[in-house]
Write a protein that holds these residues in place. Sequence first.
Motif, PDB file in Angstrom:
ATOM      1  N   VAL A  27      84.022 -43.066 -11.677  1.00  0.00           N
ATOM      2  CA  VAL A  27      85.017 -42.116 -12.172  1.00  0.00           C
ATOM      3  C   VAL A  27      84.301 -41.115 -13.083  1.00  0.00           C
ATOM      4  O   VAL A  27      83.206 -41.390 -13.579  1.00  0.00           O
ATOM      5  CB  VAL A  27      86.152 -42.827 -12.940  1.00  0.00           C
ATOM      6  CG1 VAL A  27      86.949 -43.719 -11.981  1.00  0.00           C
ATOM      7  CG2 VAL A  27      85.601 -43.644 -14.106  1.00  0.00           C
ATOM      8  N   PRO A  28      84.883 -39.933 -13.310  1.00  0.00           N
ATOM      9  CA  PRO A  28      84.180 -38.900 -14.076  1.00  0.00           C
ATOM     10  C   PRO A  28      83.890 -39.275 -15.526  1.00  0.00           C
ATOM     11  O   PRO A  28      82.831 -38.918 -16.049  1.00  0.00           O
ATOM     12  CB  PRO A  28      85.129 -37.696 -13.999  1.00  0.00           C
ATOM     13  CG  PRO A  28      85.931 -37.910 -12.762  1.00  0.00           C
ATOM     14  CD  PRO A  28      86.115 -39.400 -12.677  1.00  0.00           C
ATOM     15  N   PRO A  94      79.490 -34.327 -17.210  1.00  0.00           N
ATOM     16  CA  PRO A  94      80.559 -35.069 -16.544  1.00  0.00           C
ATOM     17  C   PRO A  94      80.635 -34.655 -15.078  1.00  0.00           C
ATOM     18  O   PRO A  94      80.568 -33.459 -14.772  1.00  0.00           O
ATOM     19  CB  PRO A  94      81.830 -34.647 -17.297  1.00  0.00           C
ATOM     20  CG  PRO A  94      81.395 -33.785 -18.428  1.00  0.00           C
ATOM     21  CD  PRO A  94      79.972 -33.405 -18.227  1.00  0.00           C
ATOM     22  N   LEU A  95      80.747 -35.634 -14.194  1.00  0.00           N
ATOM     23  CA  LEU A  95      80.701 -35.351 -12.761  1.00  0.00           C
ATOM     24  C   LEU A  95      81.983 -35.767 -12.058  1.00  0.00           C
ATOM     25  O   LEU A  95      82.442 -36.898 -12.204  1.00  0.00           O
ATOM     26  CB  LEU A  95      79.537 -36.097 -12.103  1.00  0.00           C
ATOM     27  CG  LEU A  95      78.117 -35.699 -12.509  1.00  0.00           C
ATOM     28  CD1 LEU A  95      77.109 -36.582 -11.789  1.00  0.00           C
ATOM     29  CD2 LEU A  95      77.857 -34.233 -12.203  1.00  0.00           C
ATOM     30  N   ARG A 105      78.192 -32.850  -5.726  1.00  0.00           N
ATOM     31  CA  ARG A 105      78.587 -33.178  -7.095  1.00  0.00           C
ATOM     32  C   ARG A 105      79.186 -31.935  -7.740  1.00  0.00           C
ATOM     33  O   ARG A 105      78.587 -30.860  -7.707  1.00  0.00           O
ATOM     34  CB  ARG A 105      77.377 -33.654  -7.904  1.00  0.00           C
ATOM     35  CG  ARG A 105      76.700 -34.860  -7.269  1.00  0.00           C
ATOM     36  CD  ARG A 105      75.528 -35.334  -8.093  1.00  0.00           C
ATOM     37  NE  ARG A 105      74.856 -36.448  -7.424  1.00  0.00           N
ATOM     38  CZ  ARG A 105      74.201 -37.412  -8.051  1.00  0.00           C
ATOM     39  NH1 ARG A 105      74.111 -37.396  -9.363  1.00  0.00           N
ATOM     40  NH2 ARG A 105      73.621 -38.372  -7.373  1.00  0.00           N
ATOM     41  N   ARG A 106      80.341 -32.087  -8.322  1.00  0.00           N
ATOM     42  CA  ARG A 106      81.002 -30.976  -9.000  1.00  0.00           C
ATOM     43  C   ARG A 106      81.163 -31.308 -10.479  1.00  0.00           C
ATOM     44  O   ARG A 106      81.331 -32.465 -10.852  1.00  0.00           O
ATOM     45  CB  ARG A 106      82.381 -30.712  -8.375  1.00  0.00           C
ATOM     46  CG  ARG A 106      82.337 -30.294  -6.903  1.00  0.00           C
ATOM     47  CD  ARG A 106      83.725 -30.009  -6.390  1.00  0.00           C
ATOM     48  NE  ARG A 106      84.564 -31.206  -6.477  1.00  0.00           N
ATOM     49  CZ  ARG A 106      85.859 -31.232  -6.176  1.00  0.00           C
ATOM     50  NH1 ARG A 106      86.472 -30.120  -5.796  1.00  0.00           N
ATOM     51  NH2 ARG A 106      86.547 -32.364  -6.260  1.00  0.00           N
ATOM     52  N   ALA A 107      81.115 -30.273 -11.290  1.00  0.00           N
ATOM     53  CA  ALA A 107      81.273 -30.480 -12.725  1.00  0.00           C
ATOM     54  C   ALA A 107      82.711 -30.855 -13.056  1.00  0.00           C
ATOM     55  O   ALA A 107      83.658 -30.392 -12.414  1.00  0.00           O
ATOM     56  CB  ALA A 107      80.882 -29.215 -13.480  1.00  0.00           C
ATOM     57  N   HIS A 108      82.861 -31.716 -14.042  1.00  0.00           N
ATOM     58  CA  HIS A 108      84.162 -32.133 -14.552  1.00  0.00           C
ATOM     59  C   HIS A 108      84.259 -31.641 -15.989  1.00  0.00           C
ATOM     60  O   HIS A 108      83.251 -31.471 -16.673  1.00  0.00           O
ATOM     61  CB  HIS A 108      84.262 -33.659 -14.490  1.00  0.00           C
ATOM     62  CG  HIS A 108      85.597 -34.223 -14.836  1.00  0.00           C
ATOM     63  ND1 HIS A 108      85.959 -34.545 -16.127  1.00  0.00           N
ATOM     64  CD2 HIS A 108      86.665 -34.525 -14.062  1.00  0.00           C
ATOM     65  CE1 HIS A 108      87.180 -35.029 -16.137  1.00  0.00           C
ATOM     66  NE2 HIS A 108      87.640 -35.024 -14.902  1.00  0.00           N
ATOM     67  N   ARG A 109      85.457 -31.410 -16.468  1.00  0.00           N
ATOM     68  CA  ARG A 109      85.628 -30.882 -17.818  1.00  0.00           C
ATOM     69  C   ARG A 109      85.415 -31.930 -18.910  1.00  0.00           C
ATOM     70  O   ARG A 109      85.163 -31.595 -20.053  1.00  0.00           O
ATOM     71  CB  ARG A 109      87.033 -30.279 -17.969  1.00  0.00           C
ATOM     72  CG  ARG A 109      87.239 -28.976 -17.221  1.00  0.00           C
ATOM     73  CD  ARG A 109      86.629 -27.820 -17.987  1.00  0.00           C
ATOM     74  NE  ARG A 109      87.315 -27.567 -19.243  1.00  0.00           N
ATOM     75  CZ  ARG A 109      86.764 -26.956 -20.279  1.00  0.00           C
ATOM     76  NH1 ARG A 109      85.500 -26.561 -20.234  1.00  0.00           N
ATOM     77  NH2 ARG A 109      87.457 -26.736 -21.393  1.00  0.00           N
TER      78      ARG A 109
END
Length: 230
Positions: A27-28, A94-95, A105-109
Motif C-alpha cells: 500500500v502507498p 510515496p508510491l 510506479r506513480r507518485a502518491h501524495r
Amino acid sequence: MDLLLIRHAQSENNLVWAQTGASVGRVPDPLLTPLGEQQAVAVAEALAQGRYAAPPTVLYASLMSRAVLTAVPIADALDLDVQGHPDLFEVGGPLDWSGHDDVPRRAHRGAGRAALRELTPRLVLPDDAQADGWWDGPVEADADAPERARRVVDSVLERHGGTDEVVGLVTHGHFSQFLIRALLGIPSMTGWVDILNTSVSRFSNVDVPGRTSATWINRVAHLTPDAVTD
C-alpha cells in the motif's frame, strides 16, 4: 552534536515482502504491524534507559506514517515533540504502485495533515504537509537521493551544530544508506549496509569537520532474536 539514525519498525509492506518475497499487495503509506508496534516500544524503552548512550534530545521523523508511528513511543518516553521532516522520506517517495514489475510506479501524495495529526498530538508538521498530502513531486530516482540526504544533514547542522544536542532521525532503510554516506563524506558505495527495523546507528561529532565518526551502526540489542526483521 551527536546524531542517531533510527529505522522505522516493521511496516505492513515489510511484512508483505517477508512473507512473499515480492511487493504485490503493498500500500502507498503502510502502518506498523503488531510486531512493529512492539519493536517501536522496545527501542523507545532502550533509548529512555540510556542503553544507547545519551538518548535523543530532539526528534525528527519522516512524514511517512510508519516512521511517525515509530517515533511516537520514543517521543512519549522522552517527552519530546516529533518534528516532521519533509526530506526524511524513503527513496522514491510515496508510491502508488501495485507491486507488479510491469506496472508503472506513480507518485502518491502521502498522508494529509489531519491523518498525520491523528497519529500523535506530538507531531509538529512542516508547511509542506497539506490537507491532501505532503509530497507533490514525481517518483524520486535513486540518483536524486544523495542530494536530499545532504540537505537533511545540512538542515540538522544549521539548527543544532555547535550544541550538545543528540539528534534522533526516524527514517528508512534505503535512505539510511545515503544518510550514512552524507554523514561520513563517502561519495558512493558498491555495497549495502544492513539497517534492520528499529536499528540504532550513532554518529558522534557530526558538527566537527573531519571528526565525524560512526560509533556504531545497525544495533538492535533492544529486540529479542525472534523480533528482528528487515
